[in-house]
Design an enzyme around this catalytic site. Structure first.
Site, PDB file in Angstrom:
ATOM      1  N   ASP A  22       5.000   2.925  -2.286  1.00  0.00           N
ATOM      2  CA  ASP A  22       4.993   1.783  -3.218  1.00  0.00           C
ATOM      3  C   ASP A  22       4.966   0.465  -2.281  1.00  0.00           C
ATOM      4  OD1 ASP A  22       4.999   3.228  -5.414  1.00  0.00           O
ATOM      5  OD2 ASP A  22       7.025   2.655  -6.142  1.00  0.00           O
ATOM      6  N   LYS A  79      -0.593   0.899 -10.979  1.00  0.00           N
ATOM      7  CA  LYS A  79      -0.081   1.753 -12.093  1.00  0.00           C
ATOM      8  C   LYS A  79      -0.530   1.015 -13.364  1.00  0.00           C
ATOM      9  CE  LYS A  79       4.312   3.125 -10.336  1.00  0.00           C
ATOM     10  NZ  LYS A  79       4.350   4.748 -10.089  1.00  0.00           N
ATOM     11  N   GLY A 151      13.304   4.954  -8.659  1.00  0.00           N
ATOM     12  CA  GLY A 151      14.352   3.926  -8.712  1.00  0.00           C
ATOM     13  C   GLY A 151      15.771   4.386  -8.428  1.00  0.00           C
ATOM     14  N   GLY A 233       8.781   5.101  -3.572  1.00  0.00           N
ATOM     15  CA  GLY A 233       8.740   4.356  -4.174  1.00  0.00           C
ATOM     16  C   GLY A 233       9.774   3.334  -3.513  1.00  0.00           C
ATOM     17  N   SER A 234      11.011   3.060  -4.234  1.00  0.00           N
ATOM     18  CA  SER A 234      12.140   2.156  -3.827  1.00  0.00           C
ATOM     19  C   SER A 234      12.733   2.652  -2.099  1.00  0.00           C
ATOM     20  CB  SER A 234      13.025   2.012  -4.839  1.00  0.00           C
ATOM     21  OG  SER A 234      12.409   2.191  -5.775  1.00  0.00           O
TER      22      SER A 234
END
Lengths: 292, 187
Positions: A22, A79, A151, A233-234
């Protein structure tokens, strides 16, 4: 199956064994590519920020997606909200390489996912179990990922979803043919895809892991459980040293079966992203439950 | 029995290994370490992301070993990302293995929406048409004097050979056709 559908599944095969990261701007996209990412997911806020800030999370600004496309040579994904036909048309018009119809964004439709056969562009979708995965593939998804709980920096949901899917595949492989229709009925899965999985002992598309991967050991764990690659992601850009952690996760994904390598790359990475215990998340904030 | 390695750092290595397993008389080997690289008689570099595979080749210390083995005459075949890794020149980028005297343009056909497949006869490889799959594929812009062009499509070079080095911008590992494998195994 159309040639286009096959080509779209083929692209996912090229991503196997890799890490999709991400990124929220050009600088992060370059760091990801430099670290050895196989693709980047362009989005305005990483899942942990969406969780923190709340509100409605939507498709990213096309300008930002175009800038990232121009900055890197690896595939760029973006997304759309579940069921948002027009956001998907916009991303197709921008010529991104893959669309993630994602539960991390706020759903646009609380009953129906996109009919992904209507687009030339490939889609990846999330799933918690085999029935959900086969519904998405039935709608035209060319790649799957387990949902995990994005997340959180907590791997437990990703593990649960991957174990569930792999275990259901093993169960199907051992089922006599007369039991397949009832499996399809009980799991809300298209019968023809149930038959295909029972015959081949694997999903008809590539399956990655996502949602909660924060360390090289997490990535290696998902690969050991049968994942064909990972989304982070994060976990990278909300950690103390993103470039170093990104390189380490890439190495751990390739050498998941070699504990010496995973140990070596895990050294001295600085703080991982802060984690959240799943039980403390409210029902409305549980992303994995979005999707029908 | 000849050991045919597939570089297994990232990409479509499982697909290559699956095709090799149905070809009799060879031993397919997954190559992830320097020791495995030193043990193979031939090597396939699969499709995938050339930047990712290239960085892993450097980080693991496999790059100089592979370059040395290529100099000593190892037969190597690169498909798509593998072709990019073998090239001496990459438009706008530094080369990786710097082995075949070709100039390559990455993602030359465009994004995923421009990926395509087709059938074509490649006389040097087989008299029958071969199913060619191009995924965000590169093409070869030009070749040096020692390079033999094996196939072109719409005026672009899509397959070339230099000595025991073979490069294809398409993916035979995604099809059921073994003719390119048979050609490579005779090099």
């Amino acid at each position: 199956m159309t040639d286009r559908a096959i080509l779209n599944r083929n692209l996912a095969q090229m991503l196997k064994g890799g890490v999709i990261m991400d990124v929220t701007n050009v600088e992060e996209a370059r760091i990801a590519e430099e670290a050895g990412a196989v693709a980047v997911m362009a989005l305005e806020r990483v899942p942990s920020d969406i969780r923190k800030e709340g509100g409605v999370a939507r498709m990213s600004d096309p300008k930002m997606i175009k800038e990232i496309k121009a900055a890197v040579s690896i595939p760029v994904m973006a997304k759309v909200r579940i069921g948002h036909i027009v956001e998907a048309e916009i991303l197709e018009a921008l010529g991104v390489d893959y669309i993630d119809e994602s539960e991390v964004l706020t759903p646009a439709d609380d009953m129906y996912h996109l009919d992904k056969h209507q687009y030339k562009i490939p889609f990846v979708c999330g799933a918690r179990n085999l029935g959900e995965a086969l519904r998405r593939i039935g709608e035209g998804a060319a790649m799957m990922r387990t949902k995990g709980e994005a997340g959180t920096g907590n791997i437990v949901e990703a593990v649960r979803h991957m174990r569930t899917i792999m275990s259901q595949i093993r169960q199907l492989s051992n089922m006599p043919s007369e039991e397949l229709m009832t499996f399809a009925k009980d799991n809300g899965a298209p019968y023809d895809l149930v038959v295909e999985v029972a015959k081949n002992g694997k999903l008809p598309v590539v399956n990655f892991s996502a949602g909660g991967i924060a360390t090289p050991a997490d990535a290696a764990l998902m690969m050991k459980l049968g994942s064909e690659g990972v989304f982070v992601g994060s976990g990278i850009f909300r950690s103390a040293d993103p470039a170093k952690r990104a390189r380490a996760i890439v190495m751990a994904t390739t050498y998941y079966n070699d504990p010496k390598v995973v140990a070596e790359v895990s050294e001295d990475l600085g703080e991982a992203m802060p984690g959240i215990e799943i039980a403390t998340i409210s029902e409305a904030q549980t992303f994995a439950k979005r999707g029908w | 029995m000849e050991k045919v390695g597939v570089l297994a750092l990232q990409g479509s290595f499982a697909e290559h290994l699956a095709v090799l397993r149905i070809i009799p008389g060879i031993e397919p080997i997954e190559v992830k370490t320097i020791a495995q690289l030193e043990a193979v008689d031939r090597l396939i570099i699969p499709g995938g992301e050339s930047t990712a595979i290239g960085k892993l080749l450097r980080k693991t210390g496999m790059m100089p070993i592979l370059q040395k083995r290529i100099e000593e005459g190892l037969a190597v075949w690169g498909t798509c990302a593998g072709l990019i890794l073998l090239a001496k020149n990459i438009v706008g980028e530094e080369p990786y293995l710097d082995a075949i005297d070709i100039t390559v343009k990455r993602n030359a056909y465009g994004s995923q929406l421009d990926s395509f497949s087709c059938e074509q006869i490649i006389p040097a490889i087989s008299a029958k048409p071969i199913h060619l799959v191009f995924i965000r594929a590169p093409w070869i812009e030009s070749v040096g004097p020692k390079v033999e062009v094996l196939a072109e499509r719409d005026g672009r070079i899509i397959a070339a050979k230099q000595g025991r080095l073979l490069a294809t911008s398409f993916h035979p590992e995604l099809t059921q056709d073994t003719s390119v494998y048979e050609y490579f195994l005779k090099l």
